[in-house]
Motif scaffolding. Structure first.
Motif, mmCIF file in Angstrom:
data_model
loop_
_atom_site.group_PDB
_atom_site.id
_atom_site.type_symbol
_atom_site.label_atom_id
_atom_site.label_comp_id
_atom_site.label_asym_id
_atom_site.label_seq_id
_atom_site.Cartn_x
_atom_site.Cartn_y
_atom_site.Cartn_z
ATOM 1 N N SER A 176 22.589 -17.677 -37.084
ATOM 2 C CA SER A 176 22.812 -16.524 -36.217
ATOM 3 C C SER A 176 24.293 -16.319 -35.898
ATOM 4 C CB SER A 176 22.026 -16.686 -34.905
ATOM 5 O OG SER A 176 22.510 -17.800 -34.160
ATOM 6 N N TYR A 177 25.164 -17.190 -36.390
ATOM 7 C CA TYR A 177 26.589 -17.065 -36.081
ATOM 8 C C TYR A 177 27.150 -15.772 -36.670
ATOM 9 C CZ TYR A 177 31.582 -18.045 -35.854
ATOM 10 O OH TYR A 177 32.928 -17.974 -35.589
ATOM 11 N N PRO A 178 27.867 -14.974 -35.871
ATOM 12 C CA PRO A 178 28.448 -13.719 -36.382
ATOM 13 C C PRO A 178 29.697 -13.999 -37.211
ATOM 14 C CG PRO A 178 29.007 -13.994 -34.060
ATOM 15 C CD PRO A 178 28.101 -15.149 -34.417
ATOM 16 N N ILE A 179 29.529 -14.167 -38.502
ATOM 17 C CA ILE A 179 30.629 -14.566 -39.385
ATOM 18 C C ILE A 179 31.645 -13.437 -39.493
ATOM 19 C CG2 ILE A 179 31.251 -15.245 -41.732
ATOM 20 C CD1 ILE A 179 28.438 -16.478 -41.953
ATOM 21 N N PRO A 180 32.925 -13.709 -39.220
ATOM 22 C CA PRO A 180 33.941 -12.663 -39.346
ATOM 23 C C PRO A 180 34.049 -12.156 -40.780
ATOM 24 C CG PRO A 180 34.798 -14.580 -38.175
ATOM 25 C CD PRO A 180 33.486 -14.977 -38.767
ATOM 26 N N ASP A 181 34.396 -10.897 -40.905
ATOM 27 C CA ASP A 181 34.576 -10.321 -42.232
ATOM 28 C C ASP A 181 35.808 -10.943 -42.891
ATOM 29 O OD1 ASP A 181 34.041 -8.746 -44.397
ATOM 30 O OD2 ASP A 181 34.899 -6.920 -43.550
ATOM 31 N N SER A 182 35.748 -11.103 -44.211
ATOM 32 C CA SER A 182 36.905 -11.617 -44.944
ATOM 33 C C SER A 182 36.769 -11.226 -46.401
ATOM 34 C CB SER A 182 37.006 -13.148 -44.827
ATOM 35 O OG SER A 182 36.055 -13.781 -45.659
ATOM 36 N N HIS A 183 37.855 -11.402 -47.142
ATOM 37 C CA HIS A 183 37.826 -11.073 -48.565
ATOM 38 C C HIS A 183 37.127 -12.139 -49.392
ATOM 39 C CE1 HIS A 183 40.088 -7.354 -48.674
ATOM 40 N NE2 HIS A 183 40.911 -7.858 -47.782
ATOM 41 N N ALA A 184 36.933 -13.321 -48.845
ATOM 42 C CA ALA A 184 36.238 -14.390 -49.571
ATOM 43 C C ALA A 184 34.743 -14.305 -49.278
ATOM 44 C CB ALA A 184 36.797 -15.752 -49.191
ATOM 45 N N ALA A 185 34.129 -13.207 -49.717
ATOM 46 C CA ALA A 185 32.730 -12.957 -49.354
ATOM 47 C C ALA A 185 31.801 -14.049 -49.870
ATOM 48 C CB ALA A 185 32.292 -11.591 -49.888
ATOM 49 N N GLY A 186 32.144 -14.656 -50.993
ATOM 50 C CA GLY A 186 31.303 -15.712 -51.539
ATOM 51 C C GLY A 186 31.301 -16.982 -50.704
ATOM 52 N N LEU A 187 32.238 -17.108 -49.753
ATOM 53 C CA LEU A 187 32.284 -18.271 -48.876
ATOM 54 C C LEU A 187 31.651 -17.985 -47.520
ATOM 55 C CD1 LEU A 187 35.904 -19.643 -49.542
ATOM 56 C CD2 LEU A 187 33.815 -19.921 -50.890
ATOM 57 N N ARG A 188 31.177 -16.752 -47.328
ATOM 58 C CA ARG A 188 30.663 -16.343 -46.020
ATOM 59 C C ARG A 188 29.173 -16.659 -45.898
ATOM 60 N NH1 ARG A 188 30.409 -11.370 -44.914
ATOM 61 N NH2 ARG A 188 30.819 -11.480 -42.669
ATOM 62 N N PHE A 189 28.836 -17.933 -46.043
ATOM 63 C CA PHE A 189 27.465 -18.387 -45.845
ATOM 64 C C PHE A 189 27.495 -19.458 -44.781
ATOM 65 C CE2 PHE A 189 23.584 -20.794 -47.172
ATOM 66 C CZ PHE A 189 22.679 -19.776 -46.900
ATOM 67 N N HIS A 190 26.500 -19.456 -43.909
ATOM 68 C CA HIS A 190 26.553 -20.295 -42.711
ATOM 69 C C HIS A 190 26.340 -21.773 -42.970
ATOM 70 C CE1 HIS A 190 22.253 -19.413 -43.249
ATOM 71 N NE2 HIS A 190 22.035 -20.585 -42.684
ATOM 72 N N GLY A 191 25.712 -22.133 -44.109
ATOM 73 C CA GLY A 191 25.378 -23.526 -44.354
ATOM 74 C C GLY A 191 25.835 -24.016 -45.713
ATOM 75 N N ALA A 192 25.883 -25.332 -45.854
ATOM 76 C CA ALA A 192 26.222 -25.961 -47.130
ATOM 77 C C ALA A 192 24.960 -26.502 -47.781
ATOM 78 C CB ALA A 192 27.224 -27.092 -46.917
ATOM 79 N N ALA A 193 24.974 -26.615 -49.093
ATOM 80 C CA ALA A 193 23.836 -27.131 -49.852
ATOM 81 C C ALA A 193 23.374 -28.473 -49.298
ATOM 82 C CB ALA A 193 24.225 -27.287 -51.317
ATOM 83 N N LYS A 194 22.058 -28.704 -49.362
ATOM 84 C CA LYS A 194 21.531 -29.916 -48.725
ATOM 85 C C LYS A 194 22.019 -31.196 -49.402
ATOM 86 C CE LYS A 194 17.020 -29.024 -50.899
ATOM 87 N NZ LYS A 194 15.603 -28.719 -50.565
ATOM 88 N N ILE A 195 22.249 -31.176 -50.718
ATOM 89 C CA ILE A 195 22.755 -32.389 -51.362
ATOM 90 C C ILE A 195 24.197 -32.655 -50.939
ATOM 91 C CG2 ILE A 195 23.429 -31.189 -53.507
ATOM 92 C CD1 ILE A 195 22.697 -33.792 -54.994
ATOM 93 N N LEU A 196 25.008 -31.603 -50.836
ATOM 94 C CA LEU A 196 26.388 -31.786 -50.384
ATOM 95 C C LEU A 196 26.424 -32.147 -48.902
ATOM 96 C CD1 LEU A 196 28.190 -28.860 -52.228
ATOM 97 C CD2 LEU A 196 27.873 -31.220 -52.979
#
Length: 453
Positions: free
Chosen positions: A315-335
């Motif tokens: 639910s975190y309101p992620i700020p807009d940025s040019h790195a749209a591919g990094l704008r995900f709230h969580g990391a992969a479960k294995i990582l």
């Protein structure tokens, strides 16, 4: 000519973890009773849970890989000089295919398995558009329909991403759209990858012959990306050199995992200390550096399994940025599990520093990186110059290997803003970070086991 060939097997790191990954959990309640669900081909399920190290790559997928693999690796000597590097910097470049990124590695594999399972249409959400383009290309190659929900702010900045996907035969919708119920809820945040994925999940669930398909954080997609690290290891051996630091950018983690985990598996097999595995993330979405290890949902529908992940809260309101591919709230479960066990390190990078590194890389190495990849290049530059965090805690003595996971030809607007002095960083809000994770069930971190913090 290089003797390195296209890999014939993917390599999993699961057998080399001291404990199994925390199991997924079923949500206690769903926001609605729509019956939204996600089903996977059984082979992808097996690739996610079985502690098997080597998985044969299907012949049709190998043939498709041959159009762009093996990808190049070179020593970036001019970039080294420009950043004052004390050690060599080796670059593994994944941007030379139709999608412009590493995403095609898993898109081709997934399209193959879904077609074998009888699926006729694949539906997905995408941030910067690299994954959507990759899936559109894979669907075209394997004769499937493709529907993509792309984060609306990103699509407006990069309309030609949509044009390329449509050229490949995909139907593209800006998210939030008017096609799904989840996009109409007042509590869902607009212009987030979580919402775009949520729209894709709902749309696929209500479309005959369609299936939802995701390209980054799942364990099977990281397995498919292991071709990056497998090739890179062989290419470094061929050059007679080694790197003791491996760097990639992290949205959910597929290119970093694909590059880094084969090196982790190599070290565990040989009984050696693994190299420093450094995940470079956006300072606007700092799940690995400021997040909480907890069970969280992966998309805005909230109907799929809860996964153990480092998260800043869905639910975190992620700020807009040019790195749209990094704008995900969580990391992969294995990582996330490896981060929880101090087996990987993380560094947050602002978009101004990242794009400055990308611009410098363009001028010295004649390759224009995507903004996401520029975060990895900035972190690699810090390491190579010995300035990663000012303490010397993270360092490299022999060399730094970094994945430039995509090209930036459709991101020139970001570089234009940088050069015009219009680009700024927006740091994560500490209060909002605490609020977004306050109700999550946290995962107990085991004691560190031979890794680095």
């Amino acid at each position: 000519m290089s003797a390195v060939d296209v890999p014939r097997q993917w390599r999993s790191a699961l057998p080399h973890l001291d404990e199994p990954l925390p199991p997924d959990r079923t949500p206690l309640s769903s926001p609605d009773d729509s019956g939204v669900s996600v089903s996977l081909p059984m082979e992808l399920v097996r690739q996610s849970v079985q502690p098997r190290e080597h998985w044969p790559i299907p012949a049709e997928v190998v043939d498709a890989y041959r159009a762009f693999r093996p990808t190049p690796l070179w020593r970036a000597t001019r970039f080294e000089q420009a950043v004052g590097a004390r050690v060599p910097v080796y670059v593994k470049y994944e941007g030379g295919n139709i999608s412009g990124s590493h995403k095609l590695n898993t898109a081709l594999a997934q399209a193959y398995y879904y077609r074998r399972a009888g699926v006729r249409e694949l539906v997905t959400g995408t941030g910067a558009g690299q994954w959507g383009t990759a899936l559109a290309a894979a669907c075209a190659l394997f004769g499937l329909k493709c529907t993509v929900f792309m984060v609306g702010s990103s699509l407006r900045r990069k309309p030609y991403r949509g044009t390329l996907m449509r050229t490949l035969g995909a139907h593209v919708h800006a998210s939030p759209s008017s096609l799904t119920e989840v996009a109409q809820r007042p509590e869902t945040s607009g212009n987030s990858l979580s919402l775009a994925i949520g729209e894709a999940v709902e749309y696929a669930a209500h479309t005959d012959g369609a299936a939802f398909c995701i390209g980054s954080g799942e364990t099977y997609s990281i397995l498919h990306q292991s071709v990056i690290g497998i090739e890179a290891s062989e290419q470094l051996d061929e050059l007679g050199v080694r790197a003791d630091a491996v760097v990639g950018c992290v949205g959910a983690g597929s290119n970093f995992g694909g590059l880094a985990l084969p090196f982790f598996a190599d070290a565990r097999t040989a009984g050696h200390e693994p190299p420093l595995l450094l995940a470079a993330e956006s300072s606007a979405t700092p799940k690995l550096t400021c997040g909480t290890y907890a069970y969280d949902r992966t998309d805005a529908t909230g109907t799929g399994p809860l996964e153990a992940m480092y998260t800043i809260g869905s639910s975190y309101p992620i700020p807009d940025s040019h790195a749209a591919g990094l704008r995900f709230h969580g990391a992969a479960k294995i990582l996330s599990a490896m981060r929880g066990r101090d087996l990987i390190a993380a560094a947050a990078v602002g978009q101004v520093e990242a794009l400055e590194a990308g611009r410098l890389f363009t001028r010295t190495e004649m390759v224009l990186p995507a903004p996401e990849s520029s975060h990895a290049l900035a972190a690699a530059a810090r390491l190579a110059a010995g300035t990663e965090d000012g303490t010397g805690r993270l360092h490299a003595e022999h060399g730094v290997l970094v994945c430039a996971s995509g090209h930036g030809y459709l991101d020139l607007g970001a570089y234009q803003q940088l050069m015009d002095g219009e680009l700024a960083d927006e740091a994560a809000d500490p209060y909002e970070l605490l609020r977004a994770v306050s109700g999550l069930d946290r995962v107990d971190r085991p004691a560190a086991i031979g890794g680095r913090s």
